[in-house]
Design an enzyme around this catalytic site. Sequence first.
Site, PDB file in Angstrom:
ATOM      1  N   ALA A   8       9.840 -35.024  35.403  1.00  0.00           N
ATOM      2  CA  ALA A   8       8.378 -35.133  35.476  1.00  0.00           C
ATOM      3  C   ALA A   8       7.752 -33.742  35.573  1.00  0.00           C
ATOM      4  O   ALA A   8       6.725 -33.472  34.939  1.00  0.00           O
ATOM      5  CB  ALA A   8       7.980 -35.975  36.685  1.00  0.00           C
ATOM      6  N   ASP A  17      15.282 -37.773  30.228  1.00  0.00           N
ATOM      7  CA  ASP A  17      14.073 -38.446  30.733  1.00  0.00           C
ATOM      8  C   ASP A  17      12.785 -37.661  30.463  1.00  0.00           C
ATOM      9  O   ASP A  17      11.697 -38.159  30.753  1.00  0.00           O
ATOM     10  CB  ASP A  17      14.185 -38.671  32.253  1.00  0.00           C
ATOM     11  CG  ASP A  17      15.117 -39.808  32.590  1.00  0.00           C
ATOM     12  OD1 ASP A  17      15.530 -40.550  31.660  1.00  0.00           O
ATOM     13  OD2 ASP A  17      15.423 -39.974  33.782  1.00  0.00           O
ATOM     14  N   LYS A  66       8.532 -41.281  37.983  1.00  0.00           N
ATOM     15  CA  LYS A  66       8.949 -42.234  36.947  1.00  0.00           C
ATOM     16  C   LYS A  66       9.735 -43.357  37.618  1.00  0.00           C
ATOM     17  O   LYS A  66      10.653 -43.089  38.388  1.00  0.00           O
ATOM     18  CB  LYS A  66       9.839 -41.494  35.940  1.00  0.00           C
ATOM     19  CG  LYS A  66      10.593 -42.380  34.975  1.00  0.00           C
ATOM     20  CD  LYS A  66      12.042 -41.915  34.757  1.00  0.00           C
ATOM     21  CE  LYS A  66      12.902 -42.115  35.956  1.00  0.00           C
ATOM     22  NZ  LYS A  66      14.357 -42.002  35.759  1.00  0.00           N
ATOM     23  N   GLY A  99      11.293 -36.692  39.103  1.00  0.00           N
ATOM     24  CA  GLY A  99      11.398 -35.388  39.774  1.00  0.00           C
ATOM     25  C   GLY A  99      11.368 -34.238  38.792  1.00  0.00           C
ATOM     26  O   GLY A  99      10.318 -33.919  38.226  1.00  0.00           O
ATOM     27  N   GLY A 100      12.521 -33.652  38.564  1.00  0.00           N
ATOM     28  CA  GLY A 100      12.621 -32.491  37.685  1.00  0.00           C
ATOM     29  C   GLY A 100      12.122 -32.783  36.273  1.00  0.00           C
ATOM     30  O   GLY A 100      11.485 -31.927  35.651  1.00  0.00           O
ATOM     31  N   ALA A 131      16.558 -35.111  42.932  1.00  0.00           N
ATOM     32  CA  ALA A 131      17.738 -35.874  42.477  1.00  0.00           C
ATOM     33  C   ALA A 131      17.718 -37.292  43.044  1.00  0.00           C
ATOM     34  O   ALA A 131      18.669 -37.730  43.696  1.00  0.00           O
ATOM     35  CB  ALA A 131      19.036 -35.149  42.865  1.00  0.00           C
ATOM     36  N   SER A 132      16.627 -38.001  42.803  1.00  0.00           N
ATOM     37  CA  SER A 132      16.440 -39.280  43.486  1.00  0.00           C
ATOM     38  C   SER A 132      16.119 -40.447  42.554  1.00  0.00           C
ATOM     39  O   SER A 132      15.741 -41.510  43.019  1.00  0.00           O
ATOM     40  CB  SER A 132      15.332 -39.142  44.526  1.00  0.00           C
ATOM     41  OG  SER A 132      14.100 -38.941  43.879  1.00  0.00           O
ATOM     42  N   GLY A 133      16.227 -40.260  41.237  1.00  0.00           N
ATOM     43  CA  GLY A 133      16.060 -41.387  40.320  1.00  0.00           C
ATOM     44  C   GLY A 133      14.625 -41.705  39.945  1.00  0.00           C
ATOM     45  O   GLY A 133      14.375 -42.702  39.262  1.00  0.00           O
ATOM     46  N   ILE A 134      13.672 -40.872  40.373  1.00  0.00           N
ATOM     47  CA  ILE A 134      12.267 -41.157  40.041  1.00  0.00           C
ATOM     48  C   ILE A 134      11.634 -39.997  39.256  1.00  0.00           C
ATOM     49  O   ILE A 134      10.455 -39.719  39.377  1.00  0.00           O
ATOM     50  CB  ILE A 134      11.429 -41.525  41.284  1.00  0.00           C
ATOM     51  CG1 ILE A 134      11.555 -40.471  42.386  1.00  0.00           C
ATOM     52  CG2 ILE A 134      11.832 -42.903  41.794  1.00  0.00           C
ATOM     53  CD1 ILE A 134      10.617 -40.725  43.578  1.00  0.00           C
TER      54      ILE A 134
HETATM   55  O1  C5P Z   1      19.842 -35.496  30.383  1.00  0.00           O
HETATM   56  P1  C5P Z   1      19.968 -35.447  31.881  1.00  0.00           P
HETATM   57  O2  C5P Z   1      20.075 -34.045  32.397  1.00  0.00           O
HETATM   58  O3  C5P Z   1      18.938 -36.239  32.562  1.00  0.00           O
HETATM   59  O4  C5P Z   1      21.349 -36.182  32.206  1.00  0.00           O
HETATM   60  C1  C5P Z   1      22.207 -35.800  33.256  1.00  0.00           C
HETATM   61  C2  C5P Z   1      23.608 -36.368  33.015  1.00  0.00           C
HETATM   62  O5  C5P Z   1      23.582 -37.791  33.162  1.00  0.00           O
HETATM   63  C3  C5P Z   1      24.181 -36.144  31.628  1.00  0.00           C
HETATM   64  O6  C5P Z   1      24.838 -34.923  31.543  1.00  0.00           O
HETATM   65  C4  C5P Z   1      25.130 -37.319  31.473  1.00  0.00           C
HETATM   66  O7  C5P Z   1      26.334 -37.074  32.155  1.00  0.00           O
HETATM   67  C5  C5P Z   1      24.425 -38.426  32.226  1.00  0.00           C
HETATM   68  N1  C5P Z   1      23.615 -39.265  31.337  1.00  0.00           N
HETATM   69  C6  C5P Z   1      24.235 -40.223  30.530  1.00  0.00           C
HETATM   70  N2  C5P Z   1      23.482 -41.014  29.723  1.00  0.00           N
HETATM   71  C7  C5P Z   1      22.136 -40.892  29.701  1.00  0.00           C
HETATM   72  C8  C5P Z   1      21.486 -39.935  30.520  1.00  0.00           C
HETATM   73  C9  C5P Z   1      22.263 -39.137  31.328  1.00  0.00           C
HETATM   74  O8  C5P Z   1      25.461 -40.347  30.541  1.00  0.00           O
HETATM   75  N3  C5P Z   1      21.428 -41.692  28.910  1.00  0.00           N
END
Ligand code: C5P
Length: 294
Positions: free
Chosen positions: A120, A152, A19, A117-118, A112-115
């Site tokens: 997807a 995501d 992503k 990963g988990g 844990a790289s912003g694309i």
């Molecule tokens: O939902 P996800 O596991 O991807 O989010 C990880 C952490 O990132 C959340 O616990 C929250 O601290 C932060 N987050 C956020 N706002 C978002 C998505 C994630 O603050 N829209």
Amino acid sequence: MRVHEVSGAAETIEAAPAKINLALHVTGQRADGYHLLETLVTFTEAGDTIRIRDADTDTLSISGPFGDLLRTDDGGDNLVTRARDRLRDALAATGQSGRPVAIHLEKNLPVASGIGGGSADAAATLRALLRHWQVTIEPERLASLALTLGADVPMCLESRPLIARGIGEEIEPVSDLPCLFLVLANPLKAVATPDIFRRLQNKTNPRLPAHATIGWVDFLAQSRNDLQPPAQTLLPEIGEIIGMLSQEGAALVRMSGSGATCFGVFHSFDAACKAETSLRKKRPGWYLQATRTI
Ligand code: C5P
């Protein structure tokens, strides 16, 4: 023998595309701490793969260049197994069932790289299991189940260009985004998403430009990733990646999600492959991948 019959059953294969947040604006924060976003998202040919076969008991095996970073013995605290279990529970509530499966994850994307990963992988697991078990679930129910797995995951369920709002659950498909030729670059240092959000100074940034009135080139030029400055403070290599992708001739360079993966947009796939080769010589330790959007 039944075991052979079962193990000989067809394998279901599902792509888990990476992503890419082409733009990500943080527009506010909810009372529960989650941040409100507006993000233009696309997906790439590069990604992980999920494979599913019938089995006597549920199992998860993992291979691929980043497979060693994921544990399979952590009592189910893995997005793939969580997706499987929650889907099975949701099906049970509608009188359907999901038989035991052996899931294999080929982990090609850095963790844990912003694309994605988990996320997807979790979304691909849901899609693959629905096909494998030949069951159906209401789209709204599936989307809310996906959201319980991560902000995501609903967008990764779509795996096509879209704009997402809210914390990622309000999805508007985008039909006219052209194919983009990208190089993905990551210094192989994982960044924790909550750390990046915590460092974000300004939580009420301007919204995405209105894409109906301007072309995508202007849209991208006028948008940003608001998580890039706090990520760069935490991981200065991000600045180096941005500079090096620009030097290779990328028309646009930006970080995806909460990083650290950055992408460069190139004029052709050939140009992207040449940039990948050139960067690989300079930074052999980085994750570098030329790819197309899907
Ligand atoms: O939902 P996800 O596991 O991807 O989010 C990880 C952490 O990132 C959340 O616990 C929250 O601290 C932060 N987050 C956020 N706002 C978002 C998505 C994630 O603050 N829209």
